[in-house]
Design a protein around this motif. Structure first.
Motif, PDB file in Angstrom:
ATOM      1  N   ASP A 411     -30.916  37.740  23.608  1.00  0.00           N
ATOM      2  CA  ASP A 411     -31.555  37.986  24.889  1.00  0.00           C
ATOM      3  C   ASP A 411     -32.620  36.939  25.184  1.00  0.00           C
ATOM      4  O   ASP A 411     -32.709  36.422  26.304  1.00  0.00           O
ATOM      5  CB  ASP A 411     -32.176  39.383  24.894  1.00  0.00           C
ATOM      6  CG  ASP A 411     -32.424  39.885  26.311  1.00  0.00           C
ATOM      7  OD1 ASP A 411     -31.471  39.926  27.103  1.00  0.00           O
ATOM      8  OD2 ASP A 411     -33.581  40.217  26.620  1.00  0.00           O
ATOM      9  N   ARG A 414     -31.100  33.523  26.118  1.00  0.00           N
ATOM     10  CA  ARG A 414     -30.600  33.507  27.498  1.00  0.00           C
ATOM     11  C   ARG A 414     -31.761  33.296  28.482  1.00  0.00           C
ATOM     12  O   ARG A 414     -31.659  32.501  29.423  1.00  0.00           O
ATOM     13  CB  ARG A 414     -29.915  34.829  27.825  1.00  0.00           C
ATOM     14  CG  ARG A 414     -28.692  35.110  26.977  1.00  0.00           C
ATOM     15  CD  ARG A 414     -27.445  34.449  27.528  1.00  0.00           C
ATOM     16  NE  ARG A 414     -26.355  34.669  26.598  1.00  0.00           N
ATOM     17  CZ  ARG A 414     -25.998  33.838  25.630  1.00  0.00           C
ATOM     18  NH1 ARG A 414     -26.630  32.689  25.490  1.00  0.00           N
ATOM     19  NH2 ARG A 414     -24.996  34.119  24.823  1.00  0.00           N
ATOM     20  N   HIS A 415     -32.868  34.022  28.282  1.00  0.00           N
ATOM     21  CA  HIS A 415     -34.003  33.904  29.190  1.00  0.00           C
ATOM     22  C   HIS A 415     -34.688  32.543  29.070  1.00  0.00           C
ATOM     23  O   HIS A 415     -35.067  31.938  30.082  1.00  0.00           O
ATOM     24  CB  HIS A 415     -35.023  35.016  28.900  1.00  0.00           C
ATOM     25  CG  HIS A 415     -34.623  36.351  29.416  1.00  0.00           C
ATOM     26  ND1 HIS A 415     -33.790  37.209  28.712  1.00  0.00           N
ATOM     27  CD2 HIS A 415     -34.933  36.999  30.576  1.00  0.00           C
ATOM     28  CE1 HIS A 415     -33.612  38.322  29.412  1.00  0.00           C
ATOM     29  NE2 HIS A 415     -34.285  38.229  30.537  1.00  0.00           N
ATOM     30  N   GLU A 421     -32.941  36.774  34.289  1.00  0.00           N
ATOM     31  CA  GLU A 421     -31.620  37.405  34.348  1.00  0.00           C
ATOM     32  C   GLU A 421     -31.298  37.745  35.801  1.00  0.00           C
ATOM     33  O   GLU A 421     -32.133  38.244  36.539  1.00  0.00           O
ATOM     34  CB  GLU A 421     -31.614  38.667  33.492  1.00  0.00           C
ATOM     35  CG  GLU A 421     -30.273  39.381  33.429  1.00  0.00           C
ATOM     36  CD  GLU A 421     -30.293  40.594  32.512  1.00  0.00           C
ATOM     37  OE1 GLU A 421     -29.248  41.269  32.413  1.00  0.00           O
ATOM     38  OE2 GLU A 421     -31.361  40.860  31.908  1.00  0.00           O
ATOM     39  N   TRP A 425     -28.661  33.429  35.129  1.00  0.00           N
ATOM     40  CA  TRP A 425     -27.558  33.868  34.262  1.00  0.00           C
ATOM     41  C   TRP A 425     -27.423  35.384  34.365  1.00  0.00           C
ATOM     42  O   TRP A 425     -28.269  36.051  34.966  1.00  0.00           O
ATOM     43  CB  TRP A 425     -27.830  33.483  32.808  1.00  0.00           C
ATOM     44  CG  TRP A 425     -29.034  34.201  32.264  1.00  0.00           C
ATOM     45  CD1 TRP A 425     -30.346  33.884  32.468  1.00  0.00           C
ATOM     46  CD2 TRP A 425     -29.027  35.406  31.492  1.00  0.00           C
ATOM     47  NE1 TRP A 425     -31.164  34.803  31.861  1.00  0.00           N
ATOM     48  CE2 TRP A 425     -30.384  35.748  31.252  1.00  0.00           C
ATOM     49  CE3 TRP A 425     -28.032  36.222  30.960  1.00  0.00           C
ATOM     50  CZ2 TRP A 425     -30.757  36.870  30.512  1.00  0.00           C
ATOM     51  CZ3 TRP A 425     -28.389  37.335  30.221  1.00  0.00           C
ATOM     52  CH2 TRP A 425     -29.732  37.652  29.993  1.00  0.00           C
ATOM     53  N   ASN A 426     -26.365  35.906  33.759  1.00  0.00           N
ATOM     54  CA  ASN A 426     -26.181  37.345  33.717  1.00  0.00           C
ATOM     55  C   ASN A 426     -25.199  37.704  32.611  1.00  0.00           C
ATOM     56  O   ASN A 426     -24.366  36.879  32.221  1.00  0.00           O
ATOM     57  CB  ASN A 426     -25.638  37.873  35.046  1.00  0.00           C
ATOM     58  CG  ASN A 426     -26.324  39.159  35.477  1.00  0.00           C
ATOM     59  OD1 ASN A 426     -26.823  39.919  34.642  1.00  0.00           O
ATOM     60  ND2 ASN A 426     -26.358  39.404  36.775  1.00  0.00           N
ATOM     61  N   TYR A 427     -25.317  38.916  32.099  1.00  0.00           N
ATOM     62  CA  TYR A 427     -24.310  39.430  31.179  1.00  0.00           C
ATOM     63  C   TYR A 427     -23.090  39.849  31.989  1.00  0.00           C
ATOM     64  O   TYR A 427     -23.216  40.354  33.116  1.00  0.00           O
ATOM     65  CB  TYR A 427     -24.852  40.625  30.389  1.00  0.00           C
ATOM     66  CG  TYR A 427     -25.892  40.265  29.362  1.00  0.00           C
ATOM     67  CD1 TYR A 427     -25.546  39.528  28.228  1.00  0.00           C
ATOM     68  CD2 TYR A 427     -27.224  40.649  29.515  1.00  0.00           C
ATOM     69  CE1 TYR A 427     -26.507  39.191  27.282  1.00  0.00           C
ATOM     70  CE2 TYR A 427     -28.188  40.322  28.572  1.00  0.00           C
ATOM     71  CZ  TYR A 427     -27.823  39.590  27.453  1.00  0.00           C
ATOM     72  OH  TYR A 427     -28.766  39.260  26.518  1.00  0.00           O
ATOM     73  N   TYR A 441     -21.306  36.492  28.905  1.00  0.00           N
ATOM     74  CA  TYR A 441     -22.351  36.073  29.837  1.00  0.00           C
ATOM     75  C   TYR A 441     -21.821  34.978  30.750  1.00  0.00           C
ATOM     76  O   TYR A 441     -20.778  34.364  30.487  1.00  0.00           O
ATOM     77  CB  TYR A 441     -23.587  35.579  29.096  1.00  0.00           C
ATOM     78  CG  TYR A 441     -23.419  34.235  28.393  1.00  0.00           C
ATOM     79  CD1 TYR A 441     -23.971  33.065  28.923  1.00  0.00           C
ATOM     80  CD2 TYR A 441     -22.703  34.129  27.205  1.00  0.00           C
ATOM     81  CE1 TYR A 441     -23.826  31.844  28.290  1.00  0.00           C
ATOM     82  CE2 TYR A 441     -22.553  32.915  26.558  1.00  0.00           C
ATOM     83  CZ  TYR A 441     -23.108  31.777  27.098  1.00  0.00           C
ATOM     84  OH  TYR A 441     -22.949  30.560  26.463  1.00  0.00           O
ATOM     85  N   THR A 443     -23.402  31.776  33.647  1.00  0.00           N
ATOM     86  CA  THR A 443     -24.577  31.043  34.119  1.00  0.00           C
ATOM     87  C   THR A 443     -24.368  30.635  35.575  1.00  0.00           C
ATOM     88  O   THR A 443     -23.231  30.519  36.048  1.00  0.00           O
ATOM     89  CB  THR A 443     -24.831  29.799  33.265  1.00  0.00           C
ATOM     90  OG1 THR A 443     -23.675  28.935  33.319  1.00  0.00           O
ATOM     91  CG2 THR A 443     -25.107  30.173  31.824  1.00  0.00           C
TER      92      THR A 443
END
Length: 589
Positions: A411, A414-415, A421, A425-427, A441, A443
């Motif tokens: 996590d 990703r940040h 988020e 990007w996102n899951y 994920y 981007t």
């Protein structure tokens, strides 16, 4: 934990400062405006910061802690670390405020870092990225200026997970003295490990081989010969170039691909990506120089045959990128049957749209006369720019190690690398991943005029919303990188590079045959540096001459070997062996 007299003196000074002011910074001992604990944060000696082990650290901390940081930012124009959304996010998650008292780039960063290391009172709590070499890290460790971290790191979940995913990672981060001084990164470019690829023109494979790709050097020779002699493009002009390439591009040198049908070797004449230990391989724990082996000579003999018969472009060692691109331009008629490269030489491929590139196919390594069939595998490095090092004056190293491991969590990575988020990007589990499976994920590419306050709903305008990729603790082993969603697999260049690398990985030499990224010091460093230039330079020169016929494969081979010996090749190999033995001993093998 190992402590130095320097550390004891610094902590004594800190204790005095605490009694006088009631406030100190997290670790540094200086009080000036240019470094150390210049932020004057009210950390104090709170029990909230006292942990016997980094495993015991729980985020967010019960009280605010300020840590001072140095970062050698490779691209200052992209990211400012002090005024950055990531800093605020880390503070929210951990209750640690990162004060980037040194946020520098280029020569300025190097010069300032050299000054800092001569004045321990000016050292920050930790260094996010320094750009140090392994020799520099070992030297600073020997001087007691930075802390060995292996005992603390061994307790950390993300550290251990990364090492499991990347078996060569821990060894690459272990210095010759057996200590680990840096957390390191993990940015495995899977397709870069197999960048020496070959592409073949599919319509001509269909025409001459009924669609069956060559699998041996003999089948390859026969195919190239048919292309040359049969006017493959049908324009009545002898303009076919069976195999081309050029020196100086991204894996655009065809000799690397071909030599691995005879012996394992990654020794390009030139490549935009650096090669670790060019031409060196490990055989049962012993370093060998592939360029001196009889199998290597047979590979040169095969390439000379292609060159002599016009099947290997006679301009391959002379032409530049512009001339090569003009040769493979098929806007009027296709002329080239095969060429090497990290990626395809077609603008539409990189623009991710339909184009001539769809007439080309990846060609797997072919088997030589003795059955040798290797891909030219390149070593992945994890030491990178020396990421995550703690100064010996640090008062709370356990917290910093825990912070490093937090920054290496999925996590946080990703940040830190992608920003907020839902914005950067996102899951997701929708669509197709880079590896061809279910993604985890995705981007987003944000427009330059994106309004982070209005469109993103952020509380204030930030100079930047992420950290520079090369100056953050990356968590991107091959398995995780492969889980990135690809919006349009049919046209995605990254997707195809991944698929091609997957094919080439099936022909990869074993891990224990690869020479790792070794550390050399003193006289050994001089031998390797000079040998790479002189011995490596002569090998490259002779390789071209053997292929183009300036040197005779049979008559001049012994003289070639004798010249290498006169240049000190035995000591060059022996120095690699010493470095390799020390490396293996340091990692317990």
């Amino acid at each position: 934990m190992k402590r130095t007299k320097l550390l004891q003196k610094s902590l004594t000074a800190l204790s005095v400062l605490t009694l006088m002011t009631g406030s100190i910074a997290g670790c540094g001992s200086g009080a000036g405006s240019e470094g150390g604990s210049g932020t004057q944060a009210a950390n104090g000696d709170s029990e909230a910061f006292n942990f016997s082990s980094p495993k015991d650290v729980v985020f967010p901390l019960k009280e605010k802690l300020t840590l001072t940081v140095f970062v050698n930012n490779p691209d200052q124009s992209v990211t400012s670390y002090q005024d950055n959304w990531v800093n605020d996010w880390i503070e929210e998650q951990t209750n640690i405020h990162l004060d980037y008292i040194y946020d520098l780039t280029g020569d300025e960063a190097t010069q300032k870092l050299n000054l800092i290391m001569t004045d321990p009172d000016s050292m920050p709590d930790f260094f996010l990225r320094t750009g140090w070499t392994k020799a520099e890290v070992t030297s600073y460790g020997d001087q007691g200026l930075i802390l060995p971290l292996e005992d603390m790191l061994s307790q950390m979940d993300n550290w251990n997970w990364l090492n499991e995913q990347s078996p060569m990672r821990k060894a690459d981060l272990t210095m010759g003295d057996g200590h680990i001084y840096t957390y390191g990164g993990d940015n495995e470019c899977f397709h870069c490990q197999y960048q020496h690829r070959m592409y073949i023109y599919k319509p001509w494979v269909d025409k001459y081989l009924d669609g069956k790709l060559p699998e041996t050097t003999e089948e390859l020779y026969n195919f190239l010969k048919m292309v040359k002699e049969d006017d493959a493009n049908g324009n009545g002009i002898d303009d076919e170039v069976p195999m081309s390439g050029y020196i100086g591009g991204w894996a655009s040198d065809p000799t690397v691909w071909m030599i691995n049908s005879f012996t394992q070797s990654v020794n390009p004449l030139s490549n935009t990506n650096p090669t670790v230990a060019g031409g060196m391989v490990v055989n049962d724990g012993k370093i060998e120089y592939a360029a001196m082996k009889d199998e290597y000579r047979e590979g040169l003999r095969y390439m000379h045959k292609l060159f002599e018969e016009g099947l290997l472009d006679n301009q391959v060692f002379l032409q530049d990128n512009t001339q090569f691109e003009a040769k493979v331009d098929a806007s009027e008629v296709n002329k080239v049957a095969m060429y090497p490269g990290g990626g395809m030489s077609c603008d539409e491929f990189w623009q991710e749209k339909d184009g001539e590139w769809q007439n080309w196919e990846i060609l797997a390594p072919v088997a030589g006369p003795d059955g040798v069939r290797y891909s030219a595998r390149c070593v992945q490095t994890y030491f990178e720019g020396c990421l995550g090092t703690i100064s010996s004056t640090c008062k709370y190293p356990e917290i910093v190690v825990a912070l490093f491991d937090f920054m290496a969590s999925e996590d946080a990575a990703r940040h830190i690398g992608g920003g907020p988020e839902g914005i950067g990007w996102n899951y997701t589990t929708e669509g197709v991943s880079l590896g061809g499976g279910t993604p985890t994920y995705e981007t987003y590419k944000l427009p330059e005029d994106y309004d982070y306050v209005k469109d993103g709903g952020l509380p204030k305008t930030y100079a930047d919303y992420r950290y520079t990729p090369d100056a953050m603790i990356q968590r991107s082993p091959a398995v995780e990188r492969a889980s990135l969603r690809v919006p349009d697999p049919d046209h995605s260049g990254e997707y195809w590079l991944q698929q091609w690398a997957d094919l080439y990985s099936q022909y990869a030499p074993a891990d224990d045959t690869l020479v790792p990224n070794l550390a050399f010091e003193g006289e050994d460093a001089k031998i390797i540096t000079e040998g790479t230039l002189t011995i490596g330079g002569y090998v490259s020169q002779a390789q071209v001459q053997f292929i183009d016929g300036s040197l005779d494969i049979d008559k001049d081979w012994d003289a070639y070997i004798e010249k290498l010996e006169a240049m000190g090749v035995d000591e060059y190999i022996a120095t690699y062996q010493r470095g390799y033995d020390a490396y293996m001993a340091a990692v317990g093998n």
